[in-house]
Design an enzyme around this catalytic site. Structure first.
Site, PDB file in Angstrom:
ATOM      1  N   HIS B 217       0.836  -1.204   0.000  1.00  0.00           N
ATOM      2  CA  HIS B 217       0.000   0.000   0.000  1.00  0.00           C
ATOM      3  C   HIS B 217       0.860   1.239   0.000  1.00  0.00           C
ATOM      4  O   HIS B 217       0.407   2.325   0.334  1.00  0.00           O
ATOM      5  CB  HIS B 217      -0.910   0.038   1.229  1.00  0.00           C
ATOM      6  N   HIS B 398      -7.322   6.230   4.468  1.00  0.00           N
ATOM      7  CA  HIS B 398      -8.111   6.811   5.548  1.00  0.00           C
ATOM      8  C   HIS B 398      -9.207   7.748   5.044  1.00  0.00           C
ATOM      9  O   HIS B 398     -10.361   7.681   5.486  1.00  0.00           O
ATOM     10  CB  HIS B 398      -7.188   7.549   6.539  1.00  0.00           C
ATOM     11  N   GLY B 399      -8.852   8.633   4.111  1.00  0.00           N
ATOM     12  CA  GLY B 399      -9.836   9.583   3.604  1.00  0.00           C
ATOM     13  C   GLY B 399     -11.006   8.876   2.935  1.00  0.00           C
ATOM     14  O   GLY B 399     -12.176   9.148   3.223  1.00  0.00           O
ATOM     15  N   GLY B 401     -11.948   5.750   3.233  1.00  0.00           N
ATOM     16  CA  GLY B 401     -12.684   4.933   4.196  1.00  0.00           C
ATOM     17  C   GLY B 401     -13.622   5.778   5.031  1.00  0.00           C
ATOM     18  O   GLY B 401     -14.789   5.432   5.227  1.00  0.00           O
ATOM     19  N   ARG B 538       9.443   0.842  12.207  1.00  0.00           N
ATOM     20  CA  ARG B 538       9.990   0.796  10.850  1.00  0.00           C
ATOM     21  C   ARG B 538      10.862   2.017  10.590  1.00  0.00           C
ATOM     22  O   ARG B 538      10.562   3.118  11.018  1.00  0.00           O
ATOM     23  CB  ARG B 538       8.866   0.784   9.817  1.00  0.00           C
ATOM     24  N   GLY B 553      -6.075   9.406  12.019  1.00  0.00           N
ATOM     25  CA  GLY B 553      -7.263   9.079  12.813  1.00  0.00           C
ATOM     26  C   GLY B 553      -7.533  10.148  13.852  1.00  0.00           C
ATOM     27  O   GLY B 553      -8.683  10.580  14.049  1.00  0.00           O
TER      28      GLY B 553
END
Lengths: 575, 575
Positions: B217, B398-399, B401, B538, B553
């Protein structure tokens, strides 16, 4: 764009090697391409497909039980050579003859036909069905001129199923022809594709626009529109195909296999959204959908685009369609696995011994090698330009094909050490045709072979020998390519060149002088091909680009003739 | 880029519809995804896979005989909701329990775990194996944190083969876990991908460069280099994988399945050129190559990139690997065709009758609907920004969803006519979780459900009711998502918001006043998440981009809290 390669010139060979390494359960690498790695019944007709590389799964991915017996795999977007096709067909032959089937492109037709003649001369019966499904590449009354695109799959599968069912060569040919008559496709594209090592895409479509009817090598489409919605695209594709229902079929109640094909970068997700509406529209038109196909069947590298094919079944074809298939990139139903074959022995033939020659001819062979060097250097210096001008109306492979041919010719000519001029040039000619592939590879093989035969391996060649050889070559090209002066091909420059050379040699000019005058005629004639004219009856939305763009074959002949003329003059100077 | 869609919000649904229409021989559309269209033996463990859409053939293309029994198919790059997963699992269940297996992403883990709990509560035994093959997504000592990429295929196939062989749920789980322990992958990418309707790619890689270790992604990689040659790329991939041979295996003589996976726009031809060298290198290292795979198994739309997986066999796994498979996008060997199922009946449940309510609560339901409108409008206005900041460290969904969730919540709330405030909001919450998918969808479902239960369907809700509901929601989110304050998630803004609301309500403030103060605290807290910090351990080559980028979020919670505060103030004014 293409991002990953080693030497771009090795790309097609390395791709075929990697493909065969990854798919040993299905295919075996042979000279010229791949054949099934599984045994076929003795006497079964062998279905041999092929064409340029860059269209995966076409063509190697379609070799396996229930589908093709072999695939001749040419260079990128370039026809395999007659030698390649011949080698693959011999490795695939089961003693029942060979059915060739491939997309209808000039280079493929030339090379497959030449291979077919050679095989027939060897006693192997052959037949050919060229696929012509692309309805936007020529008018209905000129169906034989149409290109083959993803409809290949329908014809290949029926031919293979017919062979599997035990039909003889005539029976397989009849059914493949019937499948081709009942297959119609239309394609659209949103972007071009870039061949390995190329600086620029073969062609481009403006951002946000869609080319309608564009070919799988970027051949011009017939229209350009804004990119529609998924439903709008489905409506366009279905409407166009329903305007040309094959003769004798009533659409209502007809059974069709829809093949929605992705060209490379249009993804499966997008294809499924389009297919959703395609299925609704076909059903609304009263058609019965059988075994829908949505995926990549014939790509153009990473071109973003799609094509829709309708394969109109009848009872005979539908029964054959159920034949199970197990190929690397295409599997249907459950195949009973066949025994694996022992490694196939169609490896490269041993180099022939060099025929006897005299000192004078061996000296002339030095000039032949120098000329081959000049040719290779000239092509190298112009490779991008040749590709670009070919991309205007053709498939953009001319520069790369010429480069591979010239490089291979130089290598073969240099390797023929101790040979006379005729043998040196003959080997160069064979290597050119084999490695270049495509139309131009076949034609340059014919030209150089014509000259080689007149040079012979004894005595110093005269201007008259060379002129006679070029004339033979020009005649061979016209016979082979079925082109005349004025067709805007290589012939437009080659014939004036051959005639001027002959005329000047007859008048007693030495080779440098005769050649120089002939090269000037060739250059003039090549420039004249730049006149704006539709080619092969196609409308050209990109026509403005071709203003001033000569035929690439004629142009490269003129470039090479001029460069060799300079070599001859230079030598004269120093002599 | 993605070019073809209708309404981007409908893309995933229409894609699934088209996929199912094209593949009726293998799959059947059910609520939440697809299940096999063929009968499975009674008592066979059902293997249910799933994840976001945009990775075709993962996940629907891998459903069929010998592979998955069902796939929950979420929105683009977003986890399916717990409802979707539950519905697919119930349709796939053969009475032998359900083995869930999917790539290890936070949103998928949340939703699959929630579905698993619900199914267990219904008496259906479940087990889960999350795939963690991507060696560059976490260090070896944190293998459980690694992402799942194309190694999914190895684990899915072994789980399915184990089920087919008659293992019970514990046996299938053991073998799937063993397969996951013996699967390692590494990916590289040359370009980003663009979701339907998005203006810009999720991320980009500079021209001529290659991101190493990048997720499917666009999750950050660990390095960036110039694009190597095909052979150089093969050497990088093989060397990295041979640095992490699974424990207890000697590389020399080991039998491995290599899976060279294309992410979308890197074409088969390029993959074959790379595979040619991969095979040479594996053989040079003394490995025995079994059944090599070269193709597209887990894509990222049209991202240009590739991954190499090594699946290290043992005798038990190799025997299972030979199980024939017949799925839409993956076929191996010869399957004995099973009977087609009758149409499956997990269709949408009938709408429940609206529970009884009083006038005061129905009036408050009007405020709930107004708030849902404000939420949908706020998300719409910020959708691109939310996607962009999520793409810095996450998967960029996110946007989209949030938009799908808010839109579905508004529609469900508006449809609940005549309902009280609690039922109106509860239905909106369920619709949000179901349609949004992903982590944020599940969490917003939890928050709104918490509030809905305190509102009830009788009486005018007080500031204390709302505060108690938000507090319940915050607690639910922490339990569900296993996140604490300071983890740089939604919780960082939600907890201060809930606490301030409670504090102000306790002090006797009215709802508009209490809410306004709480929203200010939430905004401050959301901004504080923008501090530059590695996330999930990471390394971040693109870290400079995330300077000043808050957690998406937390940011969207603050935006929505502020907008609702303005609504309450406005109403106060007019009241």
């Amino acid at each position: 764009m293409t991002r990953i390669w080693n030497d771009p010139a090795d790309f097609a060979d390395e791709m075929t090697d990697g493909f065969a390494a990854a798919n040993g359960r299905h295919v075996q690498r042979v000279t010229g391409g791949v054949v099934r790695s599984t045994e076929s019944p003795r006497g079964q007709v062998a279905v041999v497909v092929g064409g340029g590389s860059g269209h995966y799964p076409a063509f190697g991915g379609l070799v396996g039980q229930g589908l093709a017996h072999g695939a001749a795999m040419g260079n990128l977007f370039a026809s395999p050579s007659a030698q390649q096709i011949q080698a693959v067909a011999k490795a695939a032959d089961n003693g029942g003859g060979v059915l060739f089937t491939y997309g209808n492109y000039a280079g493929d037709v030339l090379n497959f036909d030449a291979a077919q003649e050679r095989l027939r001369a060897e006693g192997i019966p052959c037949a050919t069905v060229a696929v012509t499904d692309d309805i936007f590449s020529a008018a209905p009354e000129e169906r034989h001129k149409r290109r083959g695109i993803a409809g290949d799959l329908a014809v290949f599968r029926i031919a293979a199923a017919a062979a599997e069912a035990g039909n003889d060569l005539a029976g397989v040919e009849r059914l493949a022809r019937l499948a081709n008559e009942r297959t119609r496709s239309i394609g659209v594209a949103f972007s071009g594709c870039t061949l390995p090592g190329a600086e620029e895409p073969l062609f481009s479509v403006p951002e946000g626009r869609m080319a309608v009817g564009l070919g799988i090598h970027g051949e011009p489409g017939i229209d350009e529109t804004d990119i529609p919605t998924a439903d709008g695209l489905a409506e366009l594709l279905v409407a166009k195909l329903l305007e040309e229902v094959p003769e004798g079929i009533a659409a209502a109640g007809a059974r069709v296999v829809p093949i929605l094909n992705g060209l490379g970068s249009l993804k499966y997700e997008e294809l499924f959204v389009v297919y959703r509406r395609v299925a609704q529209l076909l059903e609304a038109a009263g058609l019965v959908i059988v075994d829908p196909h949505v995926g990549e069947y014939c790509t153009s590298f990473d071109m973003a685009g799609t094509s829709l094919t309708l394969f109109w079944l009848d009872d005979e074809l539908e029964a054959l369609w159920e034949t199970p298939v197990d190929a690397p990139a295409y599997r249907r139903g459950s195949v009973t696995p066949a025994q694996l074959k022992a490694a196939n022995g169609n490896g490269a033939a041993d180099a022939d011994a060099v025929p006897e020659s005299d000192e004078a001819s061996r000296e002339a062979a030095g000039t032949v090698r120098a000329a081959l060097e000049v040719i290779a250097a000239t092509v190298d210096a112009n490779v991008d330009e040749l590709g670009r001008i070919d991309a205007v109306a053709g498939d953009g492979d001319h520069g790369i094909g010429m480069q591979r041919g010239a490089k291979a010719a130089l290598a073969a000519g240099s390797a023929a050490s101790g040979a006379g001029a005729g043998t040196t040039l003959a080997r160069a000619a064979a290597a050119w045709a084999d490695k270049a592939g495509g139309t131009s590879g076949a034609l340059w093989g014919v030209i150089l072979t014509g000259v080689a035969e007149r040079l012979g391996d004894h005595g110093k060649p005269t201007a008259a020998d060379v002129a006679a050889g070029v004339a033979d070559g020009a005649k061979g090209v016209m016979d082979y390519g079925k082109a005349e002066v004025g067709d805007k091909t290589l012939v437009d420059a080659l014939v004036p060149f051959a005639e001027a050379l002959q005329r000047n040699a007859d008048a007693g000019a030495d080779l440098p002088t005769a050649w120089k005058a002939a090269a000037e005629d060739a250059s003039r004639a090549a420039k004249a091909t730049a006149e704006l004219l539709p080619r092969m009856g196609r409308a050209r939305p990109h026509a403005e680009k071709s203003l001033g763009t000569p035929d690439p074959g004629a142009h490269s002949l003129a470039l090479i003739a001029t460069a060799i003329g300079e070599l001859f003059e230079g030598r004269n100077h120093h002599a």
